[in-house]
Design a protein around this motif. Structure first.
Motif, PDB file in Angstrom:
ATOM      1  N   GLU A 194       4.686   1.624 -16.747  1.00  0.00           N
ATOM      2  CA  GLU A 194       4.237   2.498 -15.652  1.00  0.00           C
ATOM      3  C   GLU A 194       2.953   1.953 -15.024  1.00  0.00           C
ATOM      4  O   GLU A 194       2.817   1.902 -13.799  1.00  0.00           O
ATOM      5  CB  GLU A 194       4.011   3.918 -16.164  1.00  0.00           C
ATOM      6  CG  GLU A 194       5.264   4.631 -16.637  1.00  0.00           C
ATOM      7  CD  GLU A 194       5.707   4.174 -18.030  1.00  0.00           C
ATOM      8  OE1 GLU A 194       6.866   4.449 -18.385  1.00  0.00           O
ATOM      9  OE2 GLU A 194       4.889   3.544 -18.743  1.00  0.00           O
ATOM     10  N   PHE A 195       2.013   1.543 -15.882  1.00  0.00           N
ATOM     11  CA  PHE A 195       0.756   1.020 -15.341  1.00  0.00           C
ATOM     12  C   PHE A 195       0.976  -0.305 -14.632  1.00  0.00           C
ATOM     13  O   PHE A 195       0.383  -0.561 -13.579  1.00  0.00           O
ATOM     14  CB  PHE A 195      -0.288   0.848 -16.448  1.00  0.00           C
ATOM     15  CG  PHE A 195      -1.585   0.283 -15.932  1.00  0.00           C
ATOM     16  CD1 PHE A 195      -2.503   1.099 -15.286  1.00  0.00           C
ATOM     17  CD2 PHE A 195      -1.869  -1.069 -16.049  1.00  0.00           C
ATOM     18  CE1 PHE A 195      -3.690   0.574 -14.779  1.00  0.00           C
ATOM     19  CE2 PHE A 195      -3.052  -1.601 -15.550  1.00  0.00           C
ATOM     20  CZ  PHE A 195      -3.967  -0.772 -14.913  1.00  0.00           C
ATOM     21  N   VAL A 196       1.807  -1.179 -15.209  1.00  0.00           N
ATOM     22  CA  VAL A 196       2.062  -2.480 -14.581  1.00  0.00           C
ATOM     23  C   VAL A 196       2.651  -2.285 -13.188  1.00  0.00           C
ATOM     24  O   VAL A 196       2.256  -2.963 -12.232  1.00  0.00           O
ATOM     25  CB  VAL A 196       2.991  -3.334 -15.460  1.00  0.00           C
ATOM     26  CG1 VAL A 196       3.421  -4.600 -14.717  1.00  0.00           C
ATOM     27  CG2 VAL A 196       2.292  -3.726 -16.763  1.00  0.00           C
ATOM     28  N   ARG A 197       3.586  -1.338 -13.057  1.00  0.00           N
ATOM     29  CA  ARG A 197       4.171  -1.069 -11.735  1.00  0.00           C
ATOM     30  C   ARG A 197       3.100  -0.566 -10.773  1.00  0.00           C
ATOM     31  O   ARG A 197       3.029  -1.006  -9.623  1.00  0.00           O
ATOM     32  CB  ARG A 197       5.308  -0.056 -11.855  1.00  0.00           C
ATOM     33  CG  ARG A 197       6.612  -0.634 -12.363  1.00  0.00           C
ATOM     34  CD  ARG A 197       7.768   0.312 -12.114  1.00  0.00           C
ATOM     35  NE  ARG A 197       7.590   1.575 -12.821  1.00  0.00           N
ATOM     36  CZ  ARG A 197       8.033   1.824 -14.042  1.00  0.00           C
ATOM     37  NH1 ARG A 197       8.699   0.885 -14.704  1.00  0.00           N
ATOM     38  NH2 ARG A 197       7.842   2.988 -14.606  1.00  0.00           N
ATOM     39  N   HIS A 198       2.284   0.374 -11.250  1.00  0.00           N
ATOM     40  CA  HIS A 198       1.251   0.951 -10.384  1.00  0.00           C
ATOM     41  C   HIS A 198       0.224  -0.101  -9.985  1.00  0.00           C
ATOM     42  O   HIS A 198      -0.163  -0.193  -8.806  1.00  0.00           O
ATOM     43  CB  HIS A 198       0.563   2.113 -11.104  1.00  0.00           C
ATOM     44  CG  HIS A 198      -0.561   2.730 -10.325  1.00  0.00           C
ATOM     45  ND1 HIS A 198      -0.355   3.413  -9.142  1.00  0.00           N
ATOM     46  CD2 HIS A 198      -1.910   2.742 -10.550  1.00  0.00           C
ATOM     47  CE1 HIS A 198      -1.523   3.841  -8.668  1.00  0.00           C
ATOM     48  NE2 HIS A 198      -2.480   3.437  -9.501  1.00  0.00           N
ATOM     49  N   TYR A 199      -0.210  -0.911 -10.929  1.00  0.00           N
ATOM     50  CA  TYR A 199      -1.214  -1.927 -10.645  1.00  0.00           C
ATOM     51  C   TYR A 199      -0.660  -2.983  -9.688  1.00  0.00           C
ATOM     52  O   TYR A 199      -1.362  -3.441  -8.778  1.00  0.00           O
ATOM     53  CB  TYR A 199      -1.683  -2.579 -11.944  1.00  0.00           C
ATOM     54  CG  TYR A 199      -2.871  -3.493 -11.768  1.00  0.00           C
ATOM     55  CD1 TYR A 199      -4.133  -2.979 -11.510  1.00  0.00           C
ATOM     56  CD2 TYR A 199      -2.723  -4.875 -11.850  1.00  0.00           C
ATOM     57  CE1 TYR A 199      -5.229  -3.820 -11.340  1.00  0.00           C
ATOM     58  CE2 TYR A 199      -3.812  -5.723 -11.684  1.00  0.00           C
ATOM     59  CZ  TYR A 199      -5.067  -5.191 -11.429  1.00  0.00           C
ATOM     60  OH  TYR A 199      -6.144  -6.028 -11.262  1.00  0.00           O
TER      61      TYR A 199
END
Length: 221
Positions: A194-199
């Motif tokens: 989730e964080f990788v996608r958001h970042y």
């Protein structure tokens, strides 16, 4: 004659020419994968040929045979990284798209990114790195490409492409190389999908703001 109750041995089949050709390639690949994992976990200073051989399931003599020791391994890993890098260096992609691809790759599969971090800690100026000539040539090509993009309007004229390239490389790798800071700032697990996608999405937006085609903000008197 064979012993009673024991099946006669089948004659050993010699490997075909294709098998003989593929086996060295498989062995080299296993060694490189094991070396990547060992380096990611322990760093260049902690690299041990015996540990790589044990992880790869090969005799350590093969590492000397194929790579001529530690420096040869580092050069081979650099070559492997540059081969994979071609997937992200597509002239038809916009600069934000290229950065998005790098950001996602650097943090969804972070082993190679950690190698860059270890290289920086071990060789601060890069001058002693065994892979310096080839890696320096790659960075020059990347800088030339960014200068081309600046001429095409993808990068504002008042930005130094060299500084932009350095900042972008650092930013794409930040969640992997600085996970404690990423967590402290965002409160999110930096290795989570989730964080990788958001970042990645946010990096795309930030890089898009560097374009010369965007209207600069109005100055306040």
């Amino acid at each position: 004659m064979s012993s009673p109750g024991r099946q006669p041995r089948r004659p050993r089949r010699s490997p075909s020419p294709e098998q003989r050709q593929r086996d060295p390639e498989r062995t080299r690949a296993r060694i490189l994968t094991a070396a990547t994992e060992e380096l990611s976990e322990k760093g260049i200073a902690g690299l041990r040929v015996s540990a790589i051989a044990a992880r790869a399931g090969v005799n350590k003599q093969l590492i000397s045979y194929y790579f001529d020791g530690k420096d040869g391994l580092l050069r081979a890993l650099g070559t492997r990284w540059r081969e994979r890098k071609r997937d992200y260096d597509r002239a038809e992609w916009s600069f934000p798209e290229v950065v998005a691809a790098y950001t996602h790759a650097a943090n969804s599969d972070p082993v190679g990114t950690r190698l860059l971090g270890w290289a920086g800690l071990t060789y601060p100026t890069g001058k002693e790195h065994p892979d310096l000539p080839a890696s320096a040539e790659q960075w020059r090509r990347d800088l030339d490409d960014l200068r081309r993009r600046q001429r095409d309007g993808e990068l504002a004229d008042d930005l130094d492409p060299a500084c932009v390239l350095l900042a972008v490389v650092a930013a794409t790798a930040a969640p992997t190389l600085l996970p404690h800071i990423a967590y402290g700032i965002t409160g999110a697990e930096p290795n989570s999908p989730e964080f990788v996608r958001h970042y990645t999405e946010q990096m795309t937006r930030m890089i898009d703001r560097l374009s010369a085609r965007r209207r600069p903000p109005e100055r306040r008197e």
